[in-house]
Design a protein around this motif. Sequence first.
Motif, PDB file in Angstrom:
ATOM      1  N   GLY A 212     -50.356  -2.326  38.991  1.00  0.00           N
ATOM      2  CA  GLY A 212     -49.364  -2.191  37.372  1.00  0.00           C
ATOM      3  C   GLY A 212     -48.695  -1.196  36.454  1.00  0.00           C
ATOM      4  N   ALA A 213     -49.494  -0.420  36.207  1.00  0.00           N
ATOM      5  CA  ALA A 213     -48.623   0.948  35.219  1.00  0.00           C
ATOM      6  C   ALA A 213     -47.451   1.593  36.338  1.00  0.00           C
ATOM      7  N   ALA A 214     -47.722   1.367  37.710  1.00  0.00           N
ATOM      8  CA  ALA A 214     -45.887   1.867  38.627  1.00  0.00           C
ATOM      9  C   ALA A 214     -44.969   1.104  38.373  1.00  0.00           C
ATOM     10  N   GLY A 215     -45.331  -0.221  38.377  1.00  0.00           N
ATOM     11  CA  GLY A 215     -44.811  -1.992  37.722  1.00  0.00           C
ATOM     12  C   GLY A 215     -43.916  -1.518  36.868  1.00  0.00           C
ATOM     13  N   ILE A 216     -44.696  -0.913  35.937  1.00  0.00           N
ATOM     14  CA  ILE A 216     -44.460  -1.072  34.344  1.00  0.00           C
ATOM     15  C   ILE A 216     -43.265  -0.006  33.838  1.00  0.00           C
ATOM     16  N   VAL A 217     -43.315   0.927  34.564  1.00  0.00           N
ATOM     17  CA  VAL A 217     -42.147   2.364  34.137  1.00  0.00           C
ATOM     18  C   VAL A 217     -40.813   2.160  35.528  1.00  0.00           C
ATOM     19  N   HIS A 218     -41.245   1.139  36.931  1.00  0.00           N
ATOM     20  CA  HIS A 218     -40.486   1.355  37.402  1.00  0.00           C
ATOM     21  C   HIS A 218     -39.367   2.711  38.143  1.00  0.00           C
ATOM     22  N   GLY A 219     -40.916   3.629  38.205  1.00  0.00           N
ATOM     23  CA  GLY A 219     -40.206   5.013  38.730  1.00  0.00           C
ATOM     24  C   GLY A 219     -41.267   5.506  39.734  1.00  0.00           C
ATOM     25  N   PRO A 220     -40.814   6.295  40.232  1.00  0.00           N
ATOM     26  CA  PRO A 220     -41.739   7.665  41.820  1.00  0.00           C
ATOM     27  C   PRO A 220     -42.602   7.538  40.778  1.00  0.00           C
ATOM     28  N   LEU A 221     -43.803   7.700  41.133  1.00  0.00           N
ATOM     29  CA  LEU A 221     -45.349   8.011  40.728  1.00  0.00           C
ATOM     30  C   LEU A 221     -45.547   9.410  41.405  1.00  0.00           C
ATOM     31  N   GLU A 222     -46.143  10.558  40.637  1.00  0.00           N
ATOM     32  CA  GLU A 222     -46.908  12.229  41.136  1.00  0.00           C
ATOM     33  C   GLU A 222     -47.146  11.520  42.152  1.00  0.00           C
TER      34      GLU A 222
END
Length: 311
Positions: A212-222
Amino acid sequence: MDALNQRIVLVVRQSRLEDLVARFNTVEQARFYVEHLGADFGDYETEHRNYQSALRLTEAALGRFGRVHRLDRRFLPNYLFAPDALVAVLGQDGLVANTLKYLSGQPVLGVNPDPARWDGVLLPFKPGDLNALLPEVLAEKRRIRQVTMARVRLSDGQELHAVNDLFIGPRSHVSARYEIQLGELRETQSSSGVIVSTGLGSTGWFRSLITGAAGIVHGPLEPALDGLRARGFPWEADYLHFTVREPFPSRTTGTELVFGTITPGQPLRMVSQMAGFGVIFSDGIEADFLEFNSGMEAVIDTADRHGRLVL
């Protein structure tokens, strides 16, 4: 121990049909309720028949190797398992996790009652496997996989263990307030609660929060976080991960300490600032909870005991 004296506990659950009958008193009233909503009551009946058939086969197979006691999941929190008991669980993965929480190292056999219905990550066996499997288990010739558990200790001496995850937060849909500390980092927070995950639980609730957090930022995770989201972490890992749900920034509350790793040498500490609605529960069992209200300190770390799954 000979078969006559071997203690075997078979943990079972009620089917959805049995839950409905308990609610509506009769099968026909349950049928009317389900079909009135447009659902297929036949699916409930099929699931119930399959479970009862698997139960008969499992109980008969286990009975050839010891004295079998059938235990409904509702009584798990108050049941005292003998140290030398062999525990078999007939149900979904969640029932295996719920059972492990109340054990002290007894081996657990996860039996899948309906492989066409349940994937059964923690259910490697079918009822038909038990006749060949039990002699190997009793002779300690089967591989055992260790499962790390989480533990929370309160300042009043109460403890609670978790096989999948711990929830620390509000009883209802209000904000939790607390002070949180990991190592030298400390801050006051307002959030909808904190989730602490074991390796076994890392592909469940914990994964959904990272996704969910990754979907909010719409960017690659570490890379490390992306690996946790994709694969979780090992069941045997000697650490836990925590994440804060919906932390709220304000003049008095921070959002810096929202994710981290808990190790035996670095537990997570929390002090409640909630007047009367703070709770801690584990593995989604809200009825089995500890109160976590103003001034109470909770120390969360890895448990001294581990779950043991037969493979």
